[in-house]
Design an enzyme around this catalytic site. Structure first.
Site, PDB file in Angstrom:
ATOM      1  N   HIS A 285      16.375  38.120  49.777  1.00  0.00           N
ATOM      2  CA  HIS A 285      16.086  37.098  50.905  1.00  0.00           C
ATOM      3  C   HIS A 285      14.676  37.827  51.388  1.00  0.00           C
ATOM      4  CE1 HIS A 285      17.951  34.317  54.158  1.00  0.00           C
ATOM      5  NE2 HIS A 285      16.770  34.434  54.349  1.00  0.00           N
ATOM      6  N   VAL A 286      13.902  38.127  50.914  1.00  0.00           N
ATOM      7  CA  VAL A 286      12.684  38.565  51.087  1.00  0.00           C
ATOM      8  C   VAL A 286      11.215  37.783  51.191  1.00  0.00           C
ATOM      9  CG1 VAL A 286      13.168  41.026  50.807  1.00  0.00           C
ATOM     10  CG2 VAL A 286      12.143  39.622  48.982  1.00  0.00           C
ATOM     11  N   ALA A 287      11.696  36.289  51.130  1.00  0.00           N
ATOM     12  CA  ALA A 287      10.471  35.546  50.873  1.00  0.00           C
ATOM     13  C   ALA A 287       9.691  35.310  52.341  1.00  0.00           C
ATOM     14  CB  ALA A 287      11.048  34.209  50.547  1.00  0.00           C
TER      15      ALA A 287
ATOM     16  N   GLU B 269      25.418  36.866  52.514  1.00  0.00           N
ATOM     17  CA  GLU B 269      24.436  37.845  52.448  1.00  0.00           C
ATOM     18  C   GLU B 269      24.743  38.968  53.424  1.00  0.00           C
ATOM     19  OE1 GLU B 269      20.842  34.886  51.241  1.00  0.00           O
ATOM     20  OE2 GLU B 269      20.897  35.817  53.467  1.00  0.00           O
TER      21      GLU B 269
ATOM     22  N   ARG C 263      18.380  28.153  51.725  1.00  0.00           N
ATOM     23  CA  ARG C 263      19.639  28.797  52.128  1.00  0.00           C
ATOM     24  C   ARG C 263      20.447  28.836  50.919  1.00  0.00           C
ATOM     25  NH1 ARG C 263      17.655  30.845  55.863  1.00  0.00           N
ATOM     26  NH2 ARG C 263      18.075  30.794  58.112  1.00  0.00           N
TER      27      ARG C 263
END
Length: 343
Positions: free
Chosen positions: A310-312, A289, A260
């Protein structure tokens, strides 16, 4: 197909509602409203219960209460459900979080109203650790710098067969500090070990005595060549890595955050990178975001910084596991045996 599905996404986001599935007539029906359908790139199967399904591709925060009016079950991802929203939703009985983190939900207010809150767990135990390792490798091997040089024609002009302007450091033999040892932290530890790294598990900040198998928080900061964050965002972890913590780290160390954005003081991190007090950093998350109002880590002059959107968590396999688990949580609630409850 619903007629609205043919409209552009921006237009579809503001449709009054899209009714996709209904239950047989004469049976008790649970109304399920999905407020952020486009936040999950996978198919939601039809719940095995009498239901009415309403979904919106996206929802503005100001429209949350209006769109959930009359719903018994809400599916949300990043929208906020606080006291004000919950007070306007007397019919709401369950919140199905399409994520693991639930810092956007007032759990105390839900508990007081008897609203079940269930999250999804373990769906990204491969996707997030792989992304974290990708970021470590890209930083230590200066991947983006070399790619940019080749695209700029540097290799074609080189007198030697190669060039070594950006120092490359192996992961093997280095120390990996992990903050947060749930499923994701454990996955990163396994991959780090496979790459020949020495793994240190950080004890909670401020703990008097480390638990077995853990190392004091400040000691991990001092020893880590790579520090990887995998803890939830709450009152105890907000701002966990600030200027003081960055100062305890080695100037040759790198920081990776796939958890985060609020765990890190972003301005302090940008300053440390500019000043060379940290060798590099990579983050898949930011404190807000999408970052519509900018962010200190989006400045163009920060060296050896990688920011991904934020694609992990978002491998095809992980997203499908998430969607399946959301529906399973709703079915368990409807059967009177809620699972993955957050309180």
């Amino acid at each position: 197909m619903d007629e609205g599905a043919r409209l552009p996404r921006a237009a579809r986001a503001h449709l009054p509602r899209a009714v996709c599935r209904t239950a047989p007539e004469g049976r008790a029906v649970i109304t399920i409203v999905c407020l952020e359908r486009d936040a999950v790139g996978a198919r939601f199967r039809a719940p095995d219960l009498p239901h009415r399904w309403i979904e919106y591709p996206a929802t503005e925060q100001a429209d949350v209460a209006e769109r959930l009016a009359g719903a018994q079950v809400a599916i949300i991802n990043k929208l906020r459900l606080g006291e004000a929203e919950l007070a306007a939703l007397p019919d709401l009985r369950m919140v199905a979080v399409a994520a693991t983190g639930a810092d956007n939900i007032d759990l105390a207010a839900c508990r007081a109203r008897g609203i079940v809150v269930s999250n999804v767990r373990g769906y990204a135990v491969d996707s997030v650790p792989e992304h974290a390792l990708l970021l470590m490798l890209a930083l230590r091997r200066r991947l983006l710098d070399y790619v940019a040089d080749v695209r700029a024609g540097r290799w074609a002009r080189c007198e030697n067969f190669s060039f070594f302007d950006h120092p490359i450091v192996d992961l093997a033999g280095s120390t990996l500090g992990i903050v947060g040892h749930g499923g994701l932290g454990q996955g990163v530890a396994r991959l780090g070990t496979a790459f020949g790294m020495r793994v240190l598990l950080a004890e909670r900040r401020g703990a008097a005595v480390p638990r077995s198998g853990h190392t004091a928080f400040d000691e991990v900061l001092a020893q880590a060549d790579v520090l990887s964050l995998h803890c939830p965002l709450d009152d105890a972890t907000r701002g966990l890595i600030g200027a003081a913590e960055l100062a305890r780290m080695r100037p040759s160390a790198i920081l990776v955050n796939t958890s985060r954005g609020g765990l890190v003081d972003e301005a302090a991190l940008a300053d440390a990178l500019r000043a060379g007090r940290l060798a590099g950093a990579a983050t898949d998350v930011l404190s807000a975001e999408p970052p519509r109002d900018g962010n200190p880590l989006l400045a163009p002059d920060i060296p050896n910084l990688i920011v991904t959107p934020h694609v992990a968590w978002a491998s095809a396999q992980a997203m499908q596991r998430l969607a399946d688990q959301v529906i399973a949580n709703i079915e368990a609630y409807a059967a009177g045996a809620p699972r993955n409850r957050l309180y």
